[in-house]
Design a protein around this motif. Structure first.
Motif, short mmCIF file in Angstrom:
data_model
loop_
_atom_site.label_atom_id
_atom_site.label_comp_id
_atom_site.label_asym_id
_atom_site.label_seq_id
_atom_site.Cartn_x
_atom_site.Cartn_y
_atom_site.Cartn_z
N GLY A 65 101.29 34.35 39.23
CA GLY A 65 100.52 34.08 40.43
C GLY A 65 99.65 35.27 40.82
N ALA A 66 100.20 36.47 40.66
CA ALA A 66 99.44 37.68 40.98
C ALA A 66 98.24 37.84 40.06
CB ALA A 66 100.35 38.91 40.89
N TYR A 67 98.44 37.54 38.78
CA TYR A 67 97.32 37.59 37.83
C TYR A 67 96.21 36.64 38.26
CZ TYR A 67 99.34 40.37 33.97
OH TYR A 67 99.83 41.37 33.18
N PHE A 68 96.56 35.39 38.52
CA PHE A 68 95.56 34.38 38.85
C PHE A 68 94.90 34.65 40.21
CE2 PHE A 68 97.91 31.14 36.00
CZ PHE A 68 97.25 31.63 34.90
N ALA A 69 95.71 35.07 41.19
CA ALA A 69 95.15 35.35 42.52
C ALA A 69 94.16 36.51 42.47
CB ALA A 69 96.28 35.66 43.50
N THR A 70 94.53 37.57 41.74
CA THR A 70 93.64 38.72 41.62
C THR A 70 92.39 38.36 40.84
OG1 THR A 70 95.59 40.17 41.66
CG2 THR A 70 93.51 41.15 40.96
N SER A 71 92.55 37.46 39.85
CA SER A 71 91.39 36.98 39.10
C SER A 71 90.40 36.28 40.04
CB SER A 71 91.84 36.02 38.00
OG SER A 71 90.73 35.50 37.30
N ILE A 72 90.92 35.51 40.98
CA ILE A 72 90.05 34.83 41.95
C ILE A 72 89.31 35.85 42.82
CG2 ILE A 72 90.05 33.34 43.99
CD1 ILE A 72 92.37 31.80 42.69
N PHE A 73 90.00 36.92 43.23
CA PHE A 73 89.35 37.97 44.01
C PHE A 73 88.20 38.59 43.20
CE2 PHE A 73 93.04 37.91 46.78
CZ PHE A 73 92.51 38.28 48.01
N CYS A 74 88.42 38.78 41.90
CA CYS A 74 87.38 39.36 41.05
C CYS A 74 86.18 38.42 40.93
CB CYS A 74 87.96 39.67 39.66
SG CYS A 74 89.21 40.96 39.64
N VAL A 75 86.44 37.12 40.80
CA VAL A 75 85.37 36.14 40.76
C VAL A 75 84.57 36.18 42.05
CG1 VAL A 75 84.84 33.66 40.74
CG2 VAL A 75 86.50 34.60 39.12
N THR A 76 85.26 36.30 43.18
CA THR A 76 84.59 36.37 44.48
C THR A 76 83.68 37.59 44.55
OG1 THR A 76 86.49 35.29 45.52
CG2 THR A 76 84.94 36.43 46.98
N CYS A 77 84.17 38.73 44.04
CA CYS A 77 83.35 39.95 44.00
C CYS A 77 82.07 39.71 43.21
CB CYS A 77 84.13 41.10 43.37
SG CYS A 77 85.46 41.77 44.39
N ALA A 78 82.21 39.11 42.03
CA ALA A 78 81.06 38.86 41.16
C ALA A 78 80.06 37.92 41.82
CB ALA A 78 81.53 38.30 39.82
N ARG A 79 80.56 36.86 42.45
CA ARG A 79 79.68 35.88 43.09
C ARG A 79 78.94 36.49 44.28
NH1 ARG A 79 80.56 30.45 41.99
NH2 ARG A 79 80.07 29.89 44.14
N GLN A 80 79.62 37.33 45.03
CA GLN A 80 78.97 38.00 46.15
C GLN A 80 77.86 38.93 45.67
OE1 GLN A 80 81.71 39.98 48.77
NE2 GLN A 80 82.41 38.08 49.71
N LEU A 81 78.14 39.67 44.61
CA LEU A 81 77.14 40.61 44.08
C LEU A 81 75.91 39.88 43.57
CD1 LEU A 81 79.53 43.08 42.26
CD2 LEU A 81 77.97 43.65 44.13
N ALA A 82 76.08 38.62 43.14
CA ALA A 82 74.94 37.82 42.69
C ALA A 82 73.99 37.54 43.85
CB ALA A 82 75.42 36.52 42.06
N ARG A 83 74.55 37.53 45.06
CA ARG A 83 73.73 37.28 46.25
C ARG A 83 73.23 38.57 46.90
NH1 ARG A 83 77.92 33.32 46.88
NH2 ARG A 83 79.07 34.68 48.30
N LEU A 84 73.54 39.70 46.26
CA LEU A 84 73.10 41.00 46.78
C LEU A 84 72.39 41.78 45.68
CD1 LEU A 84 76.37 41.96 48.74
CD2 LEU A 84 74.19 41.22 49.75
N PRO A 85 71.30 41.24 45.16
CA PRO A 85 70.60 41.89 44.04
C PRO A 85 69.98 43.23 44.39
CG PRO A 85 69.26 40.11 44.92
CD PRO A 85 70.59 40.03 45.62
N SER A 86 69.82 43.50 45.70
CA SER A 86 69.18 44.76 46.11
C SER A 86 70.10 45.95 45.94
CB SER A 86 68.75 44.67 47.58
OG SER A 86 69.87 44.40 48.42
#
Length: 212
Positions: free
Chosen positions: A33-54
């Motif tokens: 569960g910790a692996y998968f939950a942390t993986s989701i946090f990492c995906v969230t980081c990547a998706r947010q950075l896609a919206r912050l190209p500056s």
């Protein structure tokens, strides 16, 4: 059926591994569960950075967090499939067939030394070539290198290593503390990145407001 195929099939029968749940305990499923939950946090980081190209080096950061997410997801699957045990069994069969089974300890020692040098070299490369990425995400980098190295070293089945990792503290094996600790490093780094993204987002909004 060709003789080589028959010999290969007989070797496969010797494998002491079958598909199934490798660690059906509470700690085992907690780790998954910790692996998968942390993986989701990492995906969230990547998706947010896609919206912050500056943001400076936003594309590099985005790729980094996607790699983190994929690595954790695969490690979570491996936690229960126990694929490193399969690799160990395949290596044992190969060693017996090729006649170097008696020297396997020397091979294991070389293998572990190579992993340690490779992990250190990777961290050194990141710290020198991508200094800002290393500075802001060294926890995540350290955590993932540690996890991968730990899993591979665990798969070599050194008696001394197995004894140490099998020791229990508060009813939990040492290897569980080490594995969860590596995941926690990546999770904490992801939280820091999410907070940094939020700060950059608000700063960009404020800059637009002041410009208008």
């Amino acid at each position: 059926m060709p003789p080589n195929t028959i010999h290969s099939a007989s070797s496969l029968i010797q494998l002491n591994w079958t598909p199934g749940i490798g660690d059906p305990t509470f700690i085992g499923w907690l780790t998954v569960g910790a692996y998968f939950a942390t993986s989701i946090f990492c995906v969230t980081c990547a998706r947010q950075l896609a919206r912050l190209p500056s943001i400076e080096n936003a594309s590099t950061y985005r790729i980094f967090w996607w790699i983190m997410a994929a690595a954790l997801f695969l490690l979570g699957i491996n936690k229960q499939l126990d694929l490193q045990t399969l690799l160990t069994e395949i290596a044992k069969v190969a060693a017996k067939r090729q006649g170097w089974y008696e020297q396997r300890r020397a091979v294991q020692e070389f293998f572990i030394a190579a992993i340690a040098c490779g992990g250190f070299g990777f961290l050194l490369y990141i710290s020198q070539r991508l200094k800002k990425l290393w500075k802001e995400n060294h926890l995540a980098l350290t955590g993932v290198v540690f996890l991968v190295s730990f899993i591979i070293i665990r798969a070599t089945s050194f008696h001394g290593v197995d004894t140490i990792l099998g020791l229990k503290r508060f009813g939990v094996k040492v290897n569980s503390f080490l594995e969860l600790g590596g995941i926690a490093c990546i999770w904490l780094s992801a939280i820091i990145q999410l907070n940094r993204n939020a700060h950059n987002k608000w700063r960009r909004i404020e800059a637009k407001s002041s410009f208008l």
